[in-house]
Design an enzyme around this catalytic site. Structure first.
Site, short mmCIF file in Angstrom:
data_model
loop_
_atom_site.label_atom_id
_atom_site.label_comp_id
_atom_site.label_asym_id
_atom_site.label_seq_id
_atom_site.Cartn_x
_atom_site.Cartn_y
_atom_site.Cartn_z
N CYS A 220 0.82 -1.21 0.00
CA CYS A 220 0.00 0.00 0.00
C CYS A 220 0.86 1.28 0.00
O CYS A 220 1.86 1.34 0.73
CB CYS A 220 -0.91 -0.02 1.22
SG CYS A 220 -1.79 1.52 1.54
N GLY A 222 1.03 1.29 -3.36
CA GLY A 222 1.37 0.63 -4.61
C GLY A 222 2.57 1.19 -5.34
O GLY A 222 2.75 0.94 -6.54
N LYS A 305 15.39 -0.64 7.18
CA LYS A 305 15.40 0.67 7.82
C LYS A 305 16.57 0.72 8.80
O LYS A 305 16.82 -0.24 9.54
CB LYS A 305 14.09 0.92 8.55
CG LYS A 305 12.84 0.70 7.69
CD LYS A 305 12.83 1.57 6.45
CE LYS A 305 11.61 1.26 5.58
NZ LYS A 305 11.59 2.01 4.32
#
Length: 367
Positions: A220, A222, A305
Site C-alpha cells: 500500500c 502501490g 530501515k
C-alpha cells in the site's frame, strides 16, 4: 595516487568511513580517513603512494554499501587561480594518458551545488586542455579510465580517475530518474533505481519482463507494485491498507488484505519478491530468510530501515547473519546491498537465489 575519494549521502560520512577503513584493511592497504559531517564525501588517504590506485582496481564499487562513486585522487588542489585553473589540474593528472571521459563534479550538498553552473562552463576549457596534453582522448571511449575533477569549494578540487569497469555510469554516482505522474507514491523511485543499480540493462530485459509473477509485501498504496506492473509482471500486493485504484484497474494486480509477515503465496511460481515495510531491519531480514528457505522466490529486493546509531555495524551484522543462515540451509545465492540515492535512512538489498545454476525464464513465465 594516495587518496581515494568516495561520494556518499550527506550525514552518512561516518558509515562510509567505517566501511572503507574495514575494506581497505582486508586488502592490506593501510591508511586513514579524513572527513567532516555533512560534506557528502570521504577521503581515504593511503600510506603507500600507489595505495589508492590499488583500491580503485581491486575494491569493487558494487560491494560498497555507503559509497555512490569513488576515484583515485591526487592531493587536494587549493587556491586555483581564476585566470588559469586548467594548468594545475593538468599537472596533477600528469601520470594519466588516453582517458575516455571527463566528469567535473561536486559533492551532493546544497553548498557544493552552487558550483554546478561553474563546473558546466569549466568543463569545456578543461576538456580542451586535457586533450591537448594527451590525457584525454579526442572522442569518448567507454572502455578507458574516467577523469574526475571534484570541486569541494571555490578554487579547491580533487582530481583523479576511476576505471570504467569499476565506476558508476552517473555523475557523482546519482541516477537522474523522473517521477512518473501516475505513480502512486515517490517510493516508486526506490525500486526503479534498485533495478538499475543491481541489474544491467540486458539483465533487466531478461529478468524483469512481462509474464513473470511477483509479490509485494507491504504494498500500500502501490509505489513498488507500480514498477512491477509497468514491466509487465503479475503482482500479488499484500497489505491491509488500500491500493491505488488505477493499479487495480490494470488487471495485473491481486490485492491480499493480509499481514506481510504472515502471508504465504498460494502459488509457488513467484520470481520477484519485493518489500519496503517500516519495520525493524532484523525482522525484515528474518522474513526474507524464511522465504528463501522455503524457495518461494528467485530474486528479491527489500529495504532495511536503519537505526540512528552504528548504522554500518548494524547492516553488517544483519547481512553476515543472513549469510550464515543461507550457508546452514545450503542455499546458494548472490547478495548486494546499497544505500541508494532515493533511500534515506535505509539500505536496499538485492538477493538472487542459485544465480549460477541458470534459470529457465520462459518456463517461469508460462506457469
Amino acid at each position: 595516487m594516495k587518496n581515494l575519494f568516495l561520494f556518499c549521502r550527506a550525514g552518512y560520512e561516518k558509515e562510509c568511513a567505517a566501511e572503507i577503513q574495514q575494506r581497505a584493511a582486508e586488502l592490506n592497504v593501510g591508511g586513514f580517513v579524513k572527513t567532516n559531517n555533512n560534506d557528502a564525501y570521504v577521503i581515504y588517504q593511503c600510506f603507500d603512494d600507489n595505495g589508492a590506485d590499488e583500491l580503485a582496481e581491486k575494491l569493487a564499487l558494487s560491494s560498497l554499501i555507503f559509497t555512490r562513486q569513488m576515484f583515485a585522487a591526487a592531493d587536494l588542489l587549493i587556491d586555483l587561480p581564476e585566470q588559469d585553473r586548467v594548468s594545475p589540474i593538468i599537472q596533477a593528472l600528469g601520470e594519466l594518458a588516453k582517458c575516455g571521459e571527463l566528469r567535473v563534479e561536486t559533492p551532493d550538498t546544497n553548498e557544493a551545488k552552487e558550483l554546478s553552473a561553474f563546473c558546466r562552463k569549466f568543463t569545456v576549457p578543461l576538456r580542451q586542455g586535457l586533450k591537448k596534453a594527451g590525457i584525454l582522448l579526442g572522442a569518448e571511449n567507454a572502455r578507458r579510465p574516467i577523469i574526475h575533477v571534484c570541486f569541494i569549494g571555490s578554487g579547491k578540487a580533487f582530481a583523479g580517475y576511476s576505471l570504467s569497469h569499476n565506476s558508476s555510469p552517473h555523475f557523482m554516482g546519482i541516477p537522474r530518474l523522473k517521477m512518473v505522474a501516475d505513480a502512486p507514491s515517490r517510493s516508486s523511485l526506490k525500486l526503479d533505481e534498485a533495478f538499475g543499480a543491481f541489474l544491467t540493462k540486458e539483465e533487466q530485459d531478461l529478468r524483469c519482463r512481462s509474464g513473470l509473477n511477483a509479490v509485494d509485501l507491504g504494498a500500500c498504496p502501490g509505489g513498488w507494485t507500480y514498477q512491477l506492473v509497468r514491466r509487465g509482471m503479475m503482482v500479488a500486493a499484500v497489505d491491509n491498507g488500500p491500493m491505488n485504484e488505477k493499479l487495480m484497474e490494470t488487471g495485473q494486480v491481486k490485492h491480499y488484505r493480509a499481514d506481510g509477515f504472515r502471508f504465504e503465496p498460494p502459488r509457488k511460481n513467484i520470481y520477484w519478491l519485493v518489500c519496503d515495510m517500516v519495520e525493524k531491519p532484523s525482522r525484515v531480514a528474518e522474513l526474507m530468510e524464511a522465504w528463501a528457505i522455503n524457495a518461494w522466490f528467485k530474486e528479491a529486493i527489500f529495504n532495511l530501515k536503519l537505526p540512528m546509531k552504528s548504522r554500518y555495524k548494524e547492516v553488517r551484522v544483519i547481512l553476515d547473519t543472513m549469510a550464515e543462515i543461507f550457508k546452514e540451509n545450503n542455499i546458494e545465492y548472490k547478495m548486494q546491498c546499497k544505500h541508494l540515492y532515493h533511500d534515506r535512512d535505509e539500505v536496499t538489498v538485492h538477493l538472487w537465489l542459485f544465480p549460477e545454476k541458470g534459470v529457465n525464464y520462459a518456463v517461469l513465465g508460462e506457469r
